[in-house]
Motif scaffolding. Structure first.
Motif, PDB file in Angstrom:
ATOM      1  N   PHE A 240       0.828  -1.210   0.000  1.00  0.00           N
ATOM      2  CA  PHE A 240       0.000   0.000   0.000  1.00  0.00           C
ATOM      3  C   PHE A 240       0.863   1.262   0.000  1.00  0.00           C
ATOM      4  N   HIS A 241       1.937   1.273   0.760  1.00  0.00           N
ATOM      5  CA  HIS A 241       2.777   2.466   0.910  1.00  0.00           C
ATOM      6  C   HIS A 241       3.447   2.862  -0.399  1.00  0.00           C
ATOM      7  N   TRP A 242       3.640   1.932  -1.318  1.00  0.00           N
ATOM      8  CA  TRP A 242       4.320   2.214  -2.581  1.00  0.00           C
ATOM      9  C   TRP A 242       3.346   2.498  -3.719  1.00  0.00           C
ATOM     10  N   ARG A 243       2.077   2.430  -3.481  1.00  0.00           N
ATOM     11  CA  ARG A 243       1.094   2.579  -4.557  1.00  0.00           C
ATOM     12  C   ARG A 243       0.670   4.031  -4.750  1.00  0.00           C
ATOM     13  N   MET A 244       0.330   4.373  -6.015  1.00  0.00           N
ATOM     14  CA  MET A 244      -0.249   5.680  -6.293  1.00  0.00           C
ATOM     15  C   MET A 244      -1.610   5.773  -5.610  1.00  0.00           C
ATOM     16  N   PRO A 245      -1.816   6.786  -4.784  1.00  0.00           N
ATOM     17  CA  PRO A 245      -3.023   6.847  -3.942  1.00  0.00           C
ATOM     18  C   PRO A 245      -4.344   6.744  -4.702  1.00  0.00           C
ATOM     19  N   ARG A 246      -4.491   7.452  -5.824  1.00  0.00           N
ATOM     20  CA  ARG A 246      -5.787   7.440  -6.508  1.00  0.00           C
ATOM     21  C   ARG A 246      -6.059   6.111  -7.202  1.00  0.00           C
ATOM     22  N   LEU A 247      -5.023   5.494  -7.756  1.00  0.00           N
ATOM     23  CA  LEU A 247      -5.210   4.170  -8.352  1.00  0.00           C
ATOM     24  C   LEU A 247      -5.563   3.147  -7.284  1.00  0.00           C
ATOM     25  N   GLN A 248      -4.890   3.254  -6.127  1.00  0.00           N
ATOM     26  CA  GLN A 248      -5.193   2.347  -5.023  1.00  0.00           C
ATOM     27  C   GLN A 248      -6.622   2.558  -4.538  1.00  0.00           C
ATOM     28  N   ALA A 249      -7.049   3.820  -4.462  1.00  0.00           N
ATOM     29  CA  ALA A 249      -8.416   4.114  -4.018  1.00  0.00           C
ATOM     30  C   ALA A 249      -9.430   3.495  -4.971  1.00  0.00           C
ATOM     31  N   ARG A 250      -9.190   3.604  -6.256  1.00  0.00           N
ATOM     32  CA  ARG A 250     -10.115   3.032  -7.237  1.00  0.00           C
ATOM     33  C   ARG A 250     -10.234   1.527  -7.035  1.00  0.00           C
ATOM     34  N   LYS A 499      -1.110  -1.772 -22.476  1.00  0.00           N
ATOM     35  CA  LYS A 499      -2.538  -1.866 -22.168  1.00  0.00           C
ATOM     36  C   LYS A 499      -2.821  -1.494 -20.720  1.00  0.00           C
ATOM     37  N   GLU A 500      -1.940  -1.926 -19.814  1.00  0.00           N
ATOM     38  CA  GLU A 500      -2.155  -1.621 -18.402  1.00  0.00           C
ATOM     39  C   GLU A 500      -2.091  -0.120 -18.151  1.00  0.00           C
ATOM     40  N   THR A 501      -1.142   0.561 -18.807  1.00  0.00           N
ATOM     41  CA  THR A 501      -1.038   2.008 -18.653  1.00  0.00           C
ATOM     42  C   THR A 501      -2.293   2.696 -19.185  1.00  0.00           C
ATOM     43  N   GLU A 502      -2.800   2.228 -20.303  1.00  0.00           N
ATOM     44  CA  GLU A 502      -4.018   2.806 -20.864  1.00  0.00           C
ATOM     45  C   GLU A 502      -5.204   2.605 -19.917  1.00  0.00           C
ATOM     46  N   GLU A 503      -5.289   1.424 -19.303  1.00  0.00           N
ATOM     47  CA  GLU A 503      -6.384   1.160 -18.372  1.00  0.00           C
ATOM     48  C   GLU A 503      -6.296   2.082 -17.156  1.00  0.00           C
ATOM     49  N   ARG A 504      -5.066   2.316 -16.686  1.00  0.00           N
ATOM     50  CA  ARG A 504      -4.890   3.225 -15.549  1.00  0.00           C
ATOM     51  C   ARG A 504      -5.282   4.647 -15.925  1.00  0.00           C
ATOM     52  N   PHE A 505      -4.914   5.048 -17.131  1.00  0.00           N
ATOM     53  CA  PHE A 505      -5.274   6.380 -17.613  1.00  0.00           C
ATOM     54  C   PHE A 505      -6.792   6.547 -17.643  1.00  0.00           C
ATOM     55  N   ARG A 506      -7.460   5.550 -18.148  1.00  0.00           N
ATOM     56  CA  ARG A 506      -8.912   5.634 -18.270  1.00  0.00           C
ATOM     57  C   ARG A 506      -9.577   5.623 -16.894  1.00  0.00           C
ATOM     58  N   SER A 507      -9.070   4.827 -15.980  1.00  0.00           N
ATOM     59  CA  SER A 507      -9.690   4.758 -14.660  1.00  0.00           C
ATOM     60  C   SER A 507      -9.476   6.051 -13.876  1.00  0.00           C
ATOM     61  N   LEU A 508      -8.348   6.707 -14.105  1.00  0.00           N
ATOM     62  CA  LEU A 508      -8.065   7.952 -13.398  1.00  0.00           C
ATOM     63  C   LEU A 508      -8.789   9.144 -14.001  1.00  0.00           C
ATOM     64  N   LEU A 509      -8.873   9.206 -15.332  1.00  0.00           N
ATOM     65  CA  LEU A 509      -9.292  10.432 -15.988  1.00  0.00           C
ATOM     66  C   LEU A 509     -10.543  10.342 -16.849  1.00  0.00           C
ATOM     67  N   VAL A 510     -10.985   9.146 -17.148  1.00  0.00           N
ATOM     68  CA  VAL A 510     -12.059   9.027 -18.138  1.00  0.00           C
ATOM     69  C   VAL A 510     -13.326   8.404 -17.565  1.00  0.00           C
TER      70      VAL A 510
END
Length: 517
Positions: A240-250, A499-510
């Protein structure tokens, strides 16, 4: 980025750009400007006499192009839901006050943080954890590993003094964690997460990390409840401590619904808050994407200067001219940009001379050339927080907070991009420097770099805990380190997004989270 922009410019353009950097000059300034232009043109003419083969990064197309980003829209803008979200925050504050048992308080704080809404309740968390830190009855939590590890982790996250000696009671006479703990999966998960908050020299946490990783991997192979199995796999992938907070929250919001003690109100609150945050990100990224990097005149003065850093003499002359004009610049940022360009120059010389530095020699320059200090300084100075002299001194002197955060960024960047960068003719990176210096295989070198990353995280933990700098700067340093792993652990998530980066982009911003029950 600055160096790549310079390399795309026609050398002669610097002679045309210089006058545009200055206001109407006085007579002495005109003479200095004229001298600067002569020097620039002289350099430019010399460079044009030589054929220069410029290397290209050949970056893939951006995950979201301009038109796509400008098309983003959300139904969860702040003005539409502000009253509702404020009422929900007040309800959560009342809930925090009603819960008075230490373990229940810890669980609630942990849940709110994992849901991504903890930032609303920093004062309430500080008050509750302050009481827990001095509560004798909560020191050992009656031998409960889960509670003890959760208490340790939350207190350390929030800057309270807490010693890893609290885990001594879970060790046998040889100083090893007792084997019977391996049946307590919740306790093992809690201890695993706490171990990543360790400092250098905290041997008990090093042992706890190795112990929990070994047994959690065994748990993963057993028949566990689906929810618990998913949590174990997620934790082993990254703490948890190493994860990007918003991605972890999602991720946590979408899995929270399956937990036995799920609170429906908190679930709805977290979803709405996430979507409102996403709407704010969309507004910001649309504004940023409209910037015209070709409009040099729109850049701050200290950034204009960096575009002349390729020609050192001209750069010095420009400073003389600008100083005579009495222009005021942000001294701290100007120094950082100058140092960044100097670090680029060191790597350019290595490249031109075919020189492979030792790992230590490489890293002493590379943590600056990765631009981490520049990014952190801009992030802090542009935040809506009070700028302190201590923080400016930290920036000027490259305090360890900036150093360790930038070092993690550099090591992860090398991890994900070095193969592609070598293929296009870049300088050797940390992995190749270690291989060249020791004769190690790439596999061994990568393992060594992973060890350096883990060790640097301990240094960053200590620095972020012990320094008296503004919270906004500390959080920016931690988040920069977290972002680097997110981008580069599995390849070049920036230059060649998968693909994983694209999925993260979409979950954060789209894609918003469905609010329906």
């Amino acid at each position: 980025m600055a160096l790549s922009l310079i390399s795309l410019s026609n050398p002669c353009s610097f002679s045309r750009l210089l006058p545009s950097l200055l206001p109407s000059p006085t007579a002495p300034a005109r003479r200095n400007a004229h001298m600067a232009m002569k020097i620039t043109c002289s350099l430019s003419t010399h460079m044009l006499e030589t054929t220069i083969n410029r290397r290209s990064a050949n970056y893939s197309k951006s995950v979201g192009d301009y038109d796509f980003i400008q098309s983003l829209k959300s139904d969860y803008t702040v003005h539409m839901y502000e009253r509702q979200i404020e009422k929900m925050k007040e309800d959560v504050r009342r809930l925090l006050k009603r819960v008075d048992q230490p373990l229940a308080q810890l669980k609630l704080i942990d849940t709110l943080q994992r849901l991504g809404v903890g930032y609303h309740f920093k004062n309430e968390f500080k008050e509750a954890l302050g009481n827990i830190s001095t509560d004798e009855s909560s020191m050992r939590m009656e031998g409960d590993l889960y509670a003890t590890a959760l208490r340790f982790g939350l207190l350390r996250q929030h800057g309270f003094e807490v010693s890893p000696d609290v885990f001594n009671g879970f060790m046998d006479e040889k100083g090893n964690l007792v084997a019977s703990l391996c049946e307590d999966i919740e306790g093992m998960l809690s201890l695993y997460e706490a171990s990543y908050l360790g400092f250098e020299g905290e041997i008990v946490l090093d042992e706890a990390k190795a112990f929990t990783i070994r047994y959690l991997k065994d748990f993963k192979e057993k028949k566990l409840e689906q929810d618990l199995k998913r949590r174990v796999e997620h934790a082993l992938e990254l703490p948890f401590h190493w994860r990007m907070p918003r991605l972890q929250a999602r991720w946590y919001i979408e899995t929270y619904v399956g937990e036995k003690d799920m609170n429906p109100f908190l679930f709805q609150f977290a979803k709405l808050d996430y979507n409102m945050g996403q709407a704010t990100y969309q507004t910001n990224i649309k504004a940023v994407s409209r910037w015209d990097v070709n409009s040099l005149e729109k850049l701050p003065e200290y950034m204009k200067i960096c575009f002349m850093a390729l020609f050192n003499t001209t750069n010095e002359m420009a400073y003389v001219v600008l100083k005579e004009q009495g222009l005021e610049f942000t001294r701290h940022l100007k120094k950082l940009w100058a140092d960044l360009c100097k670090a680029y120059l060191v790597e350019a010389k290595w490249y031109c001379n075919g020189y492979t530095p030792t790992l230590d020699e490489y890293l002493s320059n590379a943590w600056i050339s990765i631009s981490g200090p520049v990014v952190l300084a801009h992030a802090y100075l542009s935040a809506k927080t009070k700028i302190t002299n201590d923080a400016l001194d930290c920036i000027d002197k490259y305090s360890n907070l900036l150093r360790w955060s930038s070092m993690i960024l550099r090591l992860w960047d090398d991890w994900g991009t070095s193969t592609d960068e070598l293929a296009r003719g870049d300088v050797p990176k940390s992995i190749q420097c270690y291989m060249h210096e020791t004769g190690a295989t790439e596999e061994v070198a990568r393992e060594h770099i992973r060890g350096l990353i883990s060790g640097t995280w301990k240094k960053l933990n200590k620095e972020s805990f012990s320094c008296s700098l503004p919270e906004s700067l500390i959080n920016a340093a931690l988040d920069l380190a977290r972002m680097s792993q997110c981008y580069y652990e599995f390849g070049d998530g920036f230059g060649s997004p998968d693909k994983e980066t694209e999925e993260r982009f979409r979950s954060l911003l789209v894609e918003p989270i469905s609010i329906k029950e």
